[in-house]
Design a protein around this motif. Sequence first.
Motif, PDB file in Angstrom:
ATOM      1  N   ASN A  58       0.824  -1.211   0.000  1.00 34.45           N
ATOM      2  CA  ASN A  58       0.000   0.000   0.000  1.00 34.45           C
ATOM      3  C   ASN A  58       0.856   1.258   0.000  1.00 34.45           C
ATOM      4  N   LEU A  59       1.940   1.218   0.773  1.00 34.61           N
ATOM      5  CA  LEU A  59       2.807   2.389   0.826  1.00 34.61           C
ATOM      6  C   LEU A  59       3.488   2.638  -0.516  1.00 34.61           C
ATOM      7  N   GLU A  60       3.856   1.548  -1.209  1.00 34.48           N
ATOM      8  CA  GLU A  60       4.450   1.712  -2.538  1.00 34.48           C
ATOM      9  C   GLU A  60       3.447   2.362  -3.505  1.00 34.48           C
ATOM     10  N   MET A  61       2.169   1.946  -3.407  1.00 37.58           N
ATOM     11  CA  MET A  61       1.140   2.548  -4.251  1.00 37.58           C
ATOM     12  C   MET A  61       0.928   4.021  -3.882  1.00 37.58           C
ATOM     13  N   LEU A  62       0.941   4.301  -2.566  1.00 36.70           N
ATOM     14  CA  LEU A  62       0.783   5.691  -2.140  1.00 36.70           C
ATOM     15  C   LEU A  62       1.957   6.546  -2.606  1.00 36.70           C
ATOM     16  N   GLU A  63       3.134   5.913  -2.685  1.00 36.01           N
ATOM     17  CA  GLU A  63       4.294   6.640  -3.203  1.00 36.01           C
ATOM     18  C   GLU A  63       4.062   7.028  -4.673  1.00 36.01           C
ATOM     19  N   GLU A  64       3.491   6.098  -5.486  1.00 34.48           N
ATOM     20  CA  GLU A  64       3.180   6.402  -6.887  1.00 34.48           C
ATOM     21  C   GLU A  64       2.139   7.517  -6.968  1.00 34.48           C
ATOM     22  N   TYR A  65       1.128   7.462  -6.072  1.00 34.63           N
ATOM     23  CA  TYR A  65       0.106   8.509  -6.086  1.00 34.63           C
ATOM     24  C   TYR A  65       0.720   9.858  -5.745  1.00 34.63           C
ATOM     25  N   LEU A  66       1.684   9.849  -4.820  1.00 31.68           N
ATOM     26  CA  LEU A  66       2.347  11.095  -4.471  1.00 31.68           C
ATOM     27  C   LEU A  66       3.102  11.657  -5.679  1.00 31.68           C
ATOM     28  N   GLN A  67       3.710  10.750  -6.463  1.00 28.13           N
ATOM     29  CA  GLN A  67       4.394  11.202  -7.684  1.00 28.13           C
ATOM     30  C   GLN A  67       3.398  11.800  -8.673  1.00 28.13           C
ATOM     31  N   ASP A  68       2.181  11.177  -8.776  1.00 26.52           N
ATOM     32  CA  ASP A  68       1.146  11.738  -9.660  1.00 26.52           C
ATOM     33  C   ASP A  68       0.747  13.136  -9.207  1.00 26.52           C
ATOM     34  N   TYR A  69       0.636  13.325  -7.911  1.00 21.10           N
ATOM     35  CA  TYR A  69       0.319  14.649  -7.386  1.00 21.10           C
ATOM     36  C   TYR A  69       1.431  15.640  -7.751  1.00 21.10           C
ATOM     37  N   GLN A  70       2.675  15.157  -7.697  1.00 21.47           N
ATOM     38  CA  GLN A  70       3.791  16.025  -8.062  1.00 21.47           C
ATOM     39  C   GLN A  70       3.720  16.423  -9.540  1.00 21.47           C
ATOM     40  N   VAL A  71       3.351  15.432 -10.408  1.00 28.56           N
ATOM     41  CA  VAL A  71       3.197  15.724 -11.845  1.00 28.56           C
ATOM     42  C   VAL A  71       2.097  16.749 -12.056  1.00 28.56           C
ATOM     43  N   LEU A  72       0.958  16.573 -11.346  1.00 26.41           N
ATOM     44  CA  LEU A  72      -0.151  17.518 -11.464  1.00 26.41           C
ATOM     45  C   LEU A  72       0.282  18.918 -11.058  1.00 26.41           C
ATOM     46  N   HIS A  73       0.994  18.988  -9.977  1.00 23.47           N
ATOM     47  CA  HIS A  73       1.458  20.292  -9.493  1.00 23.47           C
ATOM     48  C   HIS A  73       2.371  20.970 -10.505  1.00 23.47           C
ATOM     49  N   GLU A  74       3.313  20.198 -11.081  1.00 23.54           N
ATOM     50  CA  GLU A  74       4.249  20.785 -12.046  1.00 23.54           C
ATOM     51  C   GLU A  74       3.511  21.238 -13.329  1.00 23.54           C
ATOM     52  N   SER A  75       2.522  20.440 -13.768  1.00 23.22           N
ATOM     53  CA  SER A  75       1.745  20.802 -14.967  1.00 23.22           C
ATOM     54  C   SER A  75       0.983  22.095 -14.734  1.00 23.22           C
ATOM     55  N   MET A  76       0.373  22.218 -13.581  1.00 22.91           N
ATOM     56  CA  MET A  76      -0.373  23.426 -13.245  1.00 22.91           C
ATOM     57  C   MET A  76       0.560  24.632 -13.175  1.00 22.91           C
ATOM     58  N   GLN A  77       1.732  24.439 -12.635  1.00 24.91           N
ATOM     59  CA  GLN A  77       2.679  25.536 -12.512  1.00 24.91           C
ATOM     60  C   GLN A  77       3.153  26.021 -13.889  1.00 24.91           C
ATOM     61  N   ARG A  78       3.410  25.067 -14.818  1.00 23.74           N
ATOM     62  CA  ARG A  78       3.868  25.443 -16.159  1.00 23.74           C
ATOM     63  C   ARG A  78       2.774  26.212 -16.905  1.00 23.74           C
ATOM     64  N   HIS A  79       1.514  25.746 -16.761  1.00 26.16           N
ATOM     65  CA  HIS A  79       0.410  26.422 -17.452  1.00 26.16           C
ATOM     66  C   HIS A  79       0.234  27.844 -16.927  1.00 26.16           C
TER      67      HIS A  79
END
Length: 498
Positions: free
Chosen positions: A269-290
């Motif tokens: 579960n923690l490994e999956m949560l780590e992937e979700y955290l990376q997705d949140y990081q991608v979302l944040h970076e995409s929003m920042q670039r836009h």
Amino acid sequence: MAKSREELETRIAVLERKVEREKKARVMSEQHLEHHSRAVYEANQSLQASLAMAKKKQAELEFLRQTSGDVSSDISLQELISNTVELTGQFFSVECGLFIVTKDGEALDSQEDNIWRAPNQWVTDTVFFEQAVKFLPLHQQECLSMWLVSAIDDESSQVMSGFKWIVFVNFALLGDKIAWLAFFSRAEFIDEEALSVLGTAREHLLSGINRRVTDVNIRKRTVELQDTVNRLEQAKRQLIQSEKMASLGQLAAGVAHEINNPVGFIRSNLEMLEEYLQDYQVLHESMQRHIDSAGQLDAQHYKELCDNIDLVYIQQDAKDLLESNLEGLERVKEIVENLRTFSHSGDGKLERINLGVCIEGALKIAWNALKYEHIVENHIPSDLPEVLGNIGQLQQVFVNLFVNAAYAMDAGGTLTLKAQVIPNALLVEVRDTGCGMDRKTLDKLFTPFFTTKPVGVGTGLGLSVSYAILESHNVLTQVSSTVGKGTLFSLSFPLLDG
């Protein structure tokens, strides 16, 4: 004139006869008075002798009363002997008394204040002591049966000058020691009647000494027995603890598996949560670039970015994963807590406990031995009355019963647990549908080191230790078994008053 003369002579004769009668009466009176005076004198002498004898008897009785009173009191042996020396010296009217303790014919070193001097004083007089002990047969190891009297004729010793008699006796003490009492008298003669009274006092003293020596022996024996009991209790606790650790060792693989399961899915579960955290990081970076390029972020573009990473699913699944992790950690916590309670040696004190909680914890520890091929029917009510017990020790008993039941049902079966309140007791039943036992096995069931398991499997101490634990809890244990049908353990726990 002639007539007057005759009358005068007659009168004179009468007077002479009167005088003679008076003389005789006076002589008789004097004789009677002398006889009476002699009788009074003799009576007075007799009364004085009787009074002296009465005073002497009173002194003897008072002496015996005081000595017997000391004997029956709770004063120490040292006080008893010291008081006896003082009372004897005063009663025997001597100037000096001596009390010493010897071993193998030699006076012991500690001899301070061992000389008694009238009227009532204890002093240290080394010179007198060294001269006085020469008159005692200290080499004699046998105890005297009476007071002995010996004349003192040593004129060469100045400190012993004037003393004519020594009266002494001895008696046994602990550790092959001998106590000596000696009194030194200047009297011309020794009162034999007083010696008889001293003999009675000696019997009282011996009675008191024997009682105190016996009390010392009893206390010493009691201490030794208590030490033995303490050592046996310690050995019992060590045996219980070692058997507990042996049982835990046999269950270690299953317990490790029980812990490893939740730990495994928590890691996943923690490994999956780590992937979700990376997705949140991608979302944040995409929003920042836009925002950097367009200067703003409209709702439509934000929705597109969220859909790209499937944010709704991530949020729901992350919540489920966190709840699953918390459940897994709680499960690990319960297993560890049960193991801690089970393995803790504790101080053996009994406390108010809930047997339902105790049995539930034991089931979790033994669960790996039961969960695959066995059915567990736990009918233990949650509202059981509390009993007095040690939860760690009782968990050991139930773990042992559950593991033995699993072993007896090697091809699978049902373990049924029940509890009910009966008059004055809480009855707990552990029933299995295993292979059962014959009468010969039942007779040896609680015998140390007896086991039906193969060599290397079990210690043969489980049930014997469990039985000892149940006995210490005043639990009535009954076992019934039928070959091929199963076994029933019935445990009756005494209810608490009130």
